[in-house]
Design a protein around this motif. Structure first.
Motif, PDB file in Angstrom:
ATOM      1  N   ALA A  84       0.880  -1.339   0.023  1.00 42.45           N
ATOM      2  CA  ALA A  84      -0.109   0.083  -0.135  1.00 42.45           C
ATOM      3  C   ALA A  84       0.823   1.260   0.083  1.00 42.45           C
ATOM      4  O   ALA A  84       1.884   1.269   0.447  1.00 42.45           O
ATOM      5  CB  ALA A  84      -1.050   0.190   1.074  1.00 42.45           C
ATOM      6  N   PHE A 141      -0.245   5.626   0.036  1.00 41.39           N
ATOM      7  CA  PHE A 141      -1.307   6.555   0.171  1.00 41.39           C
ATOM      8  C   PHE A 141      -0.689   7.885  -0.317  1.00 41.39           C
ATOM      9  O   PHE A 141      -1.235   8.985   0.192  1.00 41.39           O
ATOM     10  CB  PHE A 141      -1.990   6.570   1.436  1.00 41.39           C
ATOM     11  CG  PHE A 141      -2.766   5.160   1.899  1.00 41.39           C
ATOM     12  CD1 PHE A 141      -3.770   4.831   1.056  1.00 41.39           C
ATOM     13  CD2 PHE A 141      -1.955   4.301   2.662  1.00 41.39           C
ATOM     14  CE1 PHE A 141      -4.113   3.487   1.668  1.00 41.39           C
ATOM     15  CE2 PHE A 141      -2.292   3.091   3.034  1.00 41.39           C
ATOM     16  CZ  PHE A 141      -3.678   2.708   2.350  1.00 41.39           C
ATOM     17  N   ILE A 179      -0.208  -0.577  -6.300  1.00 41.76           N
ATOM     18  CA  ILE A 179      -0.073  -0.447  -4.816  1.00 41.76           C
ATOM     19  C   ILE A 179      -1.194  -1.322  -4.081  1.00 41.76           C
ATOM     20  O   ILE A 179      -1.287  -0.851  -2.789  1.00 41.76           O
ATOM     21  CB  ILE A 179       0.118   1.021  -4.620  1.00 41.76           C
ATOM     22  CG1 ILE A 179      -1.383   1.719  -4.925  1.00 41.76           C
ATOM     23  CG2 ILE A 179       1.259   1.611  -5.398  1.00 41.76           C
ATOM     24  CD1 ILE A 179      -1.206   3.152  -4.317  1.00 41.76           C
ATOM     25  N   GLY A 180      -1.985  -1.754  -4.593  1.00 41.93           N
ATOM     26  CA  GLY A 180      -2.930  -2.837  -3.902  1.00 41.93           C
ATOM     27  C   GLY A 180      -4.229  -2.449  -4.564  1.00 41.93           C
ATOM     28  O   GLY A 180      -5.431  -3.165  -4.148  1.00 41.93           O
ATOM     29  N   LEU A 229     -16.316  -4.196  -7.541  1.00 45.64           N
ATOM     30  CA  LEU A 229     -15.624  -4.763  -6.328  1.00 45.64           C
ATOM     31  C   LEU A 229     -14.633  -3.942  -5.862  1.00 45.64           C
ATOM     32  O   LEU A 229     -14.428  -3.550  -4.871  1.00 45.64           O
ATOM     33  CB  LEU A 229     -14.978  -6.054  -6.486  1.00 45.64           C
ATOM     34  CG  LEU A 229     -14.541  -7.084  -5.280  1.00 45.64           C
ATOM     35  CD1 LEU A 229     -15.770  -7.162  -4.462  1.00 45.64           C
ATOM     36  CD2 LEU A 229     -13.895  -8.172  -5.938  1.00 45.64           C
ATOM     37  N   THR A 237     -15.847  -0.006  -4.943  1.00 46.78           N
ATOM     38  CA  THR A 237     -16.473  -0.059  -3.580  1.00 46.78           C
ATOM     39  C   THR A 237     -15.209  -0.007  -2.393  1.00 46.78           C
ATOM     40  O   THR A 237     -15.383   0.541  -1.483  1.00 46.78           O
ATOM     41  CB  THR A 237     -17.543  -0.971  -3.583  1.00 46.78           C
ATOM     42  OG1 THR A 237     -17.120  -2.224  -3.816  1.00 46.78           O
ATOM     43  CG2 THR A 237     -18.737  -0.652  -4.373  1.00 46.78           C
ATOM     44  N   GLY A 238     -14.266  -0.979  -2.804  1.00 43.79           N
ATOM     45  CA  GLY A 238     -13.337  -1.021  -2.046  1.00 43.79           C
ATOM     46  C   GLY A 238     -12.638   0.086  -1.641  1.00 43.79           C
ATOM     47  O   GLY A 238     -12.093   0.345  -0.475  1.00 43.79           O
ATOM     48  N   GLN A 239     -12.400   0.913  -2.907  1.00 44.62           N
ATOM     49  CA  GLN A 239     -11.686   2.362  -2.576  1.00 44.62           C
ATOM     50  C   GLN A 239     -12.599   3.176  -1.592  1.00 44.62           C
ATOM     51  O   GLN A 239     -11.923   3.856  -0.898  1.00 44.62           O
ATOM     52  CB  GLN A 239     -11.247   2.969  -4.058  1.00 44.62           C
ATOM     53  CG  GLN A 239     -10.261   2.315  -4.774  1.00 44.62           C
ATOM     54  CD  GLN A 239      -8.977   2.393  -3.933  1.00 44.62           C
ATOM     55  OE1 GLN A 239      -8.570   3.315  -3.660  1.00 44.62           O
ATOM     56  NE2 GLN A 239      -8.219   1.082  -3.896  1.00 44.62           N
ATOM     57  N   GLU A 295     -14.822   2.485   0.344  1.00 42.65           N
ATOM     58  CA  GLU A 295     -14.912   2.005   2.061  1.00 42.65           C
ATOM     59  C   GLU A 295     -13.510   2.158   2.870  1.00 42.65           C
ATOM     60  O   GLU A 295     -13.658   2.710   3.971  1.00 42.65           O
ATOM     61  CB  GLU A 295     -15.069   0.355   2.069  1.00 42.65           C
ATOM     62  CG  GLU A 295     -16.633   0.231   1.547  1.00 42.65           C
ATOM     63  CD  GLU A 295     -16.730  -1.318   1.089  1.00 42.65           C
ATOM     64  OE1 GLU A 295     -17.904  -1.673   0.735  1.00 42.65           O
ATOM     65  OE2 GLU A 295     -15.801  -2.080   1.390  1.00 42.65           O
ATOM     66  N   GLY A 296     -12.604   2.026   1.984  1.00 43.74           N
ATOM     67  CA  GLY A 296     -11.144   2.339   2.597  1.00 43.74           C
ATOM     68  C   GLY A 296     -11.036   3.636   2.774  1.00 43.74           C
ATOM     69  O   GLY A 296     -10.328   3.980   3.798  1.00 43.74           O
ATOM     70  N   VAL A 344     -12.761   4.884   5.924  1.00 41.78           N
ATOM     71  CA  VAL A 344     -12.239   4.542   7.158  1.00 41.78           C
ATOM     72  C   VAL A 344     -10.887   5.349   7.413  1.00 41.78           C
ATOM     73  O   VAL A 344     -10.738   5.675   8.592  1.00 41.78           O
ATOM     74  CB  VAL A 344     -11.969   3.065   7.041  1.00 41.78           C
ATOM     75  CG1 VAL A 344     -11.165   2.591   8.675  1.00 41.78           C
ATOM     76  CG2 VAL A 344     -13.466   2.181   7.345  1.00 41.78           C
ATOM     77  N   GLN A 345     -10.029   5.432   6.486  1.00 38.66           N
ATOM     78  CA  GLN A 345      -8.889   6.325   6.786  1.00 38.66           C
ATOM     79  C   GLN A 345      -9.426   7.630   6.968  1.00 38.66           C
ATOM     80  O   GLN A 345      -8.681   8.358   7.749  1.00 38.66           O
ATOM     81  CB  GLN A 345      -8.170   6.192   5.325  1.00 38.66           C
ATOM     82  CG  GLN A 345      -6.626   6.874   5.498  1.00 38.66           C
ATOM     83  CD  GLN A 345      -5.819   6.312   4.415  1.00 38.66           C
ATOM     84  OE1 GLN A 345      -6.267   6.739   3.164  1.00 38.66           O
ATOM     85  NE2 GLN A 345      -4.695   5.752   4.345  1.00 38.66           N
ATOM     86  N   LEU A 398     -21.890   0.787   6.658  1.00 36.99           N
ATOM     87  CA  LEU A 398     -20.883   1.585   5.883  1.00 36.99           C
ATOM     88  C   LEU A 398     -21.370   1.196   4.605  1.00 36.99           C
ATOM     89  O   LEU A 398     -20.946   0.085   4.132  1.00 36.99           O
ATOM     90  CB  LEU A 398     -19.457   1.354   6.260  1.00 36.99           C
ATOM     91  CG  LEU A 398     -18.379   1.907   5.125  1.00 36.99           C
ATOM     92  CD1 LEU A 398     -18.728   3.393   4.937  1.00 36.99           C
ATOM     93  CD2 LEU A 398     -16.706   1.707   5.880  1.00 36.99           C
ATOM     94  N   GLN A 426      -6.644  -5.690  -0.423  1.00 40.81           N
ATOM     95  CA  GLN A 426      -6.191  -4.838  -1.481  1.00 40.81           C
ATOM     96  C   GLN A 426      -4.652  -4.934  -1.727  1.00 40.81           C
ATOM     97  O   GLN A 426      -4.184  -5.784  -2.406  1.00 40.81           O
ATOM     98  CB  GLN A 426      -6.544  -3.313  -1.372  1.00 40.81           C
ATOM     99  CG  GLN A 426      -7.878  -3.165  -1.346  1.00 40.81           C
ATOM    100  CD  GLN A 426      -8.479  -1.520  -1.022  1.00 40.81           C
ATOM    101  OE1 GLN A 426      -7.686  -0.660  -1.304  1.00 40.81           O
ATOM    102  NE2 GLN A 426      -9.528  -1.461  -0.869  1.00 40.81           N
ATOM    103  N   CYS A 427      -3.912  -4.402  -0.874  1.00 38.41           N
ATOM    104  CA  CYS A 427      -2.384  -4.641  -0.881  1.00 38.41           C
ATOM    105  C   CYS A 427      -1.774  -5.971  -0.459  1.00 38.41           C
ATOM    106  O   CYS A 427      -0.871  -6.634  -0.896  1.00 38.41           O
ATOM    107  CB  CYS A 427      -1.601  -3.417  -0.252  1.00 38.41           C
ATOM    108  SG  CYS A 427      -1.297  -3.738   1.435  1.00 38.41           S
ATOM    109  N   CYS A 461      -6.124  -0.639   3.913  1.00 36.41           N
ATOM    110  CA  CYS A 461      -6.724  -0.334   2.946  1.00 36.41           C
ATOM    111  C   CYS A 461      -8.134  -0.711   2.540  1.00 36.41           C
ATOM    112  O   CYS A 461      -8.744   0.451   1.800  1.00 36.41           O
ATOM    113  CB  CYS A 461      -5.994  -1.507   1.682  1.00 36.41           C
ATOM    114  SG  CYS A 461      -4.276  -1.340   1.483  1.00 36.41           S
ATOM    115  N   THR A 462      -8.640  -1.671   3.174  1.00 37.80           N
ATOM    116  CA  THR A 462     -10.164  -2.012   2.782  1.00 37.80           C
ATOM    117  C   THR A 462     -11.234  -1.589   3.559  1.00 37.80           C
ATOM    118  O   THR A 462     -12.168  -1.285   3.100  1.00 37.80           O
ATOM    119  CB  THR A 462     -10.314  -3.457   3.080  1.00 37.80           C
ATOM    120  OG1 THR A 462      -9.966  -3.680   4.179  1.00 37.80           O
ATOM    121  CG2 THR A 462      -9.203  -4.274   2.291  1.00 37.80           C
ATOM    122  N   GLY A 463     -10.720  -0.912   4.734  1.00 34.46           N
ATOM    123  CA  GLY A 463     -12.069  -0.300   5.532  1.00 34.46           C
ATOM    124  C   GLY A 463     -13.016  -1.462   6.159  1.00 34.46           C
ATOM    125  O   GLY A 463     -13.946  -1.275   6.742  1.00 34.46           O
TER     126      GLY A 463
END
Lengths: 776, 167
Positions: A250, A252, A481-482, A661, A664-666, A668-669, A672-673, A710, B108-109, B146-148
């Motif tokens: 990862a 960011f 990067i994931g 998929l 939505t992962g982006q 959600e992530g 939370v960040q 979420l 993800q990663c 990454c994923t939340g």
């Protein structure tokens, strides 16, 4: 879209799924080389000091030590920097923050390297330090750089003294417009330093061959930026360095510009051996980079009906010791401060201050989470003043299809209205009367924020090669990067050539073999690299049809691609040749192997000079716009002040979801960040020393903090310039999070908090002060 | 000189049971299991994210309990059954988790994934049908940036359903 396996629009699993799920994915720390030397760092104990000299004799004398490098090994002419060439490979002449790399050792084992690093003696002349931006810009402050104005810059940065850069945009006439406003609200907001905290710490491994050419693997977001940074800082021609990538744990923003790569390359060159260096978590906190602390003064004026009229916004960014991406973050934050709204009169200006702290740089959102916290908080204050529902106020002012962005750039796809409708409906916004949802000792509230982000920036190429058997090799140079760009770009390529995804392999980025790709940053890979893939695939299609026309004895205009890797005469499916037949002919008989290439640079102008006056614009051509609407619900504990997010509904206009998929992962992530940024995460400096460089003392969200609800919603507005209509979505989802949470806290408690993070302590102090005020 | 000498003074060769095989490793008294696994045996599935017992990326199974390899001393693991993600290759419960994680976007990663999988495997061993709260509790010592987390919870539960369907 086609119905082939993995076609655009399908939620295809990551291509690296098997290796990641079995633990076979190799990250930088997992790479092993026989006879590799291990690197260790010497870090500065001082915030600001002149280096008078080094004593490395004891370190070099330790058995097993192969090299010790110091600033004496660097040429002061060689400096790197994306915007301002102000940064040496590591400290040279001066140290500028506590923890800065000041020397490095390569030894037979990591233990010996670390023992030797402790034996390096540096003779410092300690200088007064400027550890915060206000102090740094005060008259007579110690200068972080003795002559910053003399550095090479890639734009008109206005660098002077401790001013790293300044930017100013004006449109309309803000000075005169205040008189037209019925309501004017002015406040100052502050945001804190956030650590990227990719779970993989940074590191690098360099090998050197007999000719002196170095091959470098590292945790990175761009093999090409690594190549450029290392070569600039060490004074090497780019032909002397080949950069590759392992899997990346990862990034960011933290792995876009250089970290330890220049040090590791220098150690490999000094020893003639392979050298590996992986940062400890503490070293990663202390030496890499972090999200900029912002001080934001913003004043917004509106009519009594809620129509926005004017804004002045002034930003002060703590840039830390080196420019890094700071000028870009300032300029981009000022471009995005309007949010997705029409505000006719704007003065937006700001400065980045050099300070004696760790450099601050790119971090998901690139300054937008900070300004959005201020501006979307302020919109709620205006809504309350004019007595309009926060969503209604936003609807009244938001950009509608056809409206340009602030400064005049055309917006060709705008799905914001559908984003707002979606989160309003799904969250049950209108039914959400805060008083009915409060339990004992807890208050609940809801908040909204709208935001936008670009997809774009700079150059990308793609090479699509048809292999002898008719299968396809895609090469873009974009580092996954994931987030799944290998999968998404493969889906785009497969869709363009109408083959199943398992007919396409994607090459690992390599500065020797890949076309240039600026980087995995600025939410750009799906959009910018995706467009290159479409362009290169189109060239392959053209060549396939030229062959097929000769093979089928017909005109190319009469041919079409059929799903599964065939070219046929339109409407006559049995008059077809396979990709394998065509590629065999190309390899052995006619025309040569089929290779399609495409390369481009984003070239739409950021500003229309007739609409806006700009000073110090770092991005003359930036990108296209994506939109987000977000509603959150929070519960505030009245006894502790602790804020818990119980629900979040985030809708993103991403043009088209190439892979829902991953999209939505982006979202959600990112949420939370952003929640960590809003509530708990803060790098704290005790004077000049970072006080909490560990996961014990720096709290990122865990499973326990995840809201019960979420939800990510994807709105498809079909961007005409995007690959299959797509825009990117990597950063967008973080931009409004802190603002929406602050608005929800205000809705729950009546407390308007203007300083992040909204820790329990800060909220509780506010509640106590509120109680005291009510009692008095 | 003395520094380097002392570093190897208490070097010792010990036997460990790793993934069902007895292996010999060099370990001083302070060598962690994670260092022995990664640096000596090149079993790199377990990751070093913080080396402080917080992130959970180094989670391995010791006598069937998920443990932090970075906080476990190699000497302390003598006589105990250590299993890393590499050692679960033929385990049906782990295979279900692996399939569900990949299909469900639970990584993800992927850096946290080996530790996350070992922790989830232990959970499904004691609770064949965990609800959301049980998954959150069992995995709360494993960080993901990454994923939340949403898709991890869903994927663990999908694996449980897969396993229930298979029996």
């Amino acid at each position: 879209m086609s119905t082939l396996a993995g076609a655009v629009g399908q939620p295809l699993a990551q291509l690296e799924g098997d290796e990641k799920a079995t633990g076979r994915a190799l990250y930088i720390a997992d790479l092993h080389r026989a006879g590799v030397l291990h690197g260790a760092l010497v870090q500065s104990p001082h915030a600001h000091a002149r280096i008078r000299g080094y004593d490395i004799a004891a370190a070099k004398a330790l058995p097993g030590v192969r090299a010790v490098v110091t600033g004496d090994d660097l040429d002061p002419k060689h400096r790197m920097g994306a915007f301002i060439k102000d940064e040496p490979a590591f400290a040279q002449g001066k140290v500028r923050y506590v923890g800065e790399i000041v020397a490095a050792v390569a030894a037979d084992t990591e233990e010996i390297a670390r023992a030797a690093a402790r034996l390096v003696r540096v003779d410092y002349e300690v200088l007064l330090a400027a550890v915060d931006p206000v102090t740094a810009l005060a008259p007579g402050a110690p200068l972080v750089h003795d002559d910053a104005a003399s550095y090479v810059k890639v734009f008109d940065a206005g660098t002077q003294g401790n001013v790293c850069s300044r930017t100013e945009f004006r449109t309309g006439d803000a000075d005169a417009a205040w008189a037209q406003c019925d309501v004017v609200v002015e406040n100052t907001y502050t945001t804190q330093a956030q650590a990227h905290l990719s779970l993989e710490p940074c590191g690098a491994l360099a090998e050197i061959d007999a000719s002196g050419r170095v091959t470098l693997w590292s945790a990175n977001q761009s093999v090409f930026r690594v190549q450029a940074s290392v070569c600039e800082s060490l004074g090497l021609p780019m032909t002397k360095l080949r950069c590759l990538t392992p899997r990346v744990g990862a990034g960011f923003g933290n792995k876009m510009e250089a970290h330890v790569q220049p040090v590791v390359v220098l150690l490999a060159m000094r020893t003639g051996r392979s050298v590996k260096l992986i940062l400890s978590r503490e070293e990663d906190f202390e030496t890499v980079r972090a999200r900029h602390p912002f001080r934001i003064r913003v004043k917004t004026g509106a009519k009594v009906d809620g129509t926005l009229v004017a804004r002045e916004i002034e930003l002060l960014l703590d840039g830390g010791a080196y420019g890094d991406d700071s000028p870009g973050v300032l300029g981009y934050a000022l471009l995005m401060q309007c949010g997705p709204y029409r505000i006719p009169h704007v003065l937006a200006h700001g400065r980045v201050a050099y300070t004696n702290k760790l450099r601050f740089g790119a971090f998901r959102g690139f300054g937008v989470p900070q300004v959005t916290f201020a501006t979307e908080s302020q919109l709620d204050e205006i809504a309350a003043r004019v007595g309009i529902d926060p969503i209604a106020l936003r609807r009244k002012n938001m950009l509608v299809p056809g409206d340009p962005w602030f400064g005049g750039q055309a917006v060709r796809s705008n799905g914001l209205a559908e984003c707002v409708d979606t989160v309003e409906r799904e969250s049950g916004w209108k039914s959400a009367a805060a008083s009915t949802r409060s339990g004992a000792g807890a208050r609940r509230g809801r908040g909204v924020a709208l935001s936008a982000h670009i997809s774009g920036l700079l150059a990308s190429g793609a090479i699509v090669r048809m292999l002898e058997d008719g299968t396809i090799l895609l090469n873009t140079g974009a580092v996954d990067i994931g987030q799944g760009s290998n999968t998404v770009l493969t889906q785009i390529c497969a869709e363009a050539l109408k083959v199943p995804v398992n007919h396409v392999a994607i090459a690992s980025p390599d500065t020797d073999g890949s076309p240039y790709n600026w980087g995995t940053t600025a939410s750009r890979v799906t959009y910018v690299a995706g467009r290159s893939v479409v362009g290169a695939a189109a060239e392959v299609e053209k060549k396939l049809k030229e062959h097929a026309g000769e093979m089928l004895e017909c005109s190319v205009e009469d041919l079409e691609l059929l799903p599964g890797g065939r070219v046929a005469i339109k409407g006559v499916e049995d008059r077809a040749v396979t990709f394998a037949q065509i590629s065999g002919r190309a390899h052995w008989a006619a025309g040569g192997p089929i290779i399609g290439t495409h390369s481009w640079v984003f070239d739409q102008k950021t500003f229309d000079p007739k609409r806006i006056a700009a000073l110090g614009l770092p991005f003359a051509q930036i990108g296209i716009f994506s939109f987000n609407a977000l509603v959150v619900e929070v519960e505030v504990d009245e006894a502790t002040g602790k804020v818990r997010v119980v629900g979040a509904w985030s809708a993103c206009d991403l043009g088209r979801a190439i892979n829902p998929l991953m999209a939505t992962g982006q979202v959600e992530g990112a949420f939370v960040q952003g929640m960590g940024f809003a509530l708990t995460e803060e790098m704290v400096w005790d004077g000049a020393r970072l006080a909490n460089p560990s996961l014990m003392d720096y709290k990122i969200p865990t499973f326990a903090e995840l809201p019960e609800t979420l939800r990510a919603y994807l709105v498809e507005s079909d961007e005409p310039s995007g690959p299959f209509g797509a825009k990117s979505v990597g950063e967008l989802g973080i931009n409004g999070v802190a603002a929406a949470i602050a608005n929800a806290v205000a809705d729950a408690t009546g407390l308007r908090l203007r300083d992040l993070p909204l820790t329990g302590e800060r909220v509780l102090r506010g509640l106590i002060a509120q109680g005291a005020g009510a009692a008095a | 000189m003395s520094a380097a000498a002392s570093l190897v003074a208490d070097d010792e060769r010990i036997s460990l049971d790793i993934n069902g095989e007895t292996v010999a490793v060099h370990a001083v008294l302070s060598t962690t299991l994670l260092t022995a696994l990664r640096d000596e045996l090149h079993l790199t599935a377990a990751k070093r994210g913080c080396n402080q017992g917080v992130c959970g990326a180094c989670t391995v199974s010791i006598d069937s309990e998920p443990m932090r390899a970075c906080l476990s001393l190699a000497h302390g693991c003598a006589g105990r059954a250590v299993r890393t993600l590499e050692g679960f290759a033929d385990d049906p419960r782990m295979q279900a988790l692996q399939r569900a994680f990949a299909a469900g976007g639970a990584f993800q990663c992927g850096f946290c994934t080996p530790g996350m999988l070992v922790a989830a495997h232990a959970l499904l061993g004691r609770d064949a049908d965990p609800d959301d709260a049980a998954v959150r509790k069992a995995l709360s010592g494993n960080l993901c940036r990454c994923t939340g987390y949403v898709k991890i919870i869903a994927s663990v539960r999908a694996a449980a359903r897969m396993l229930a369907g298979a029996t």
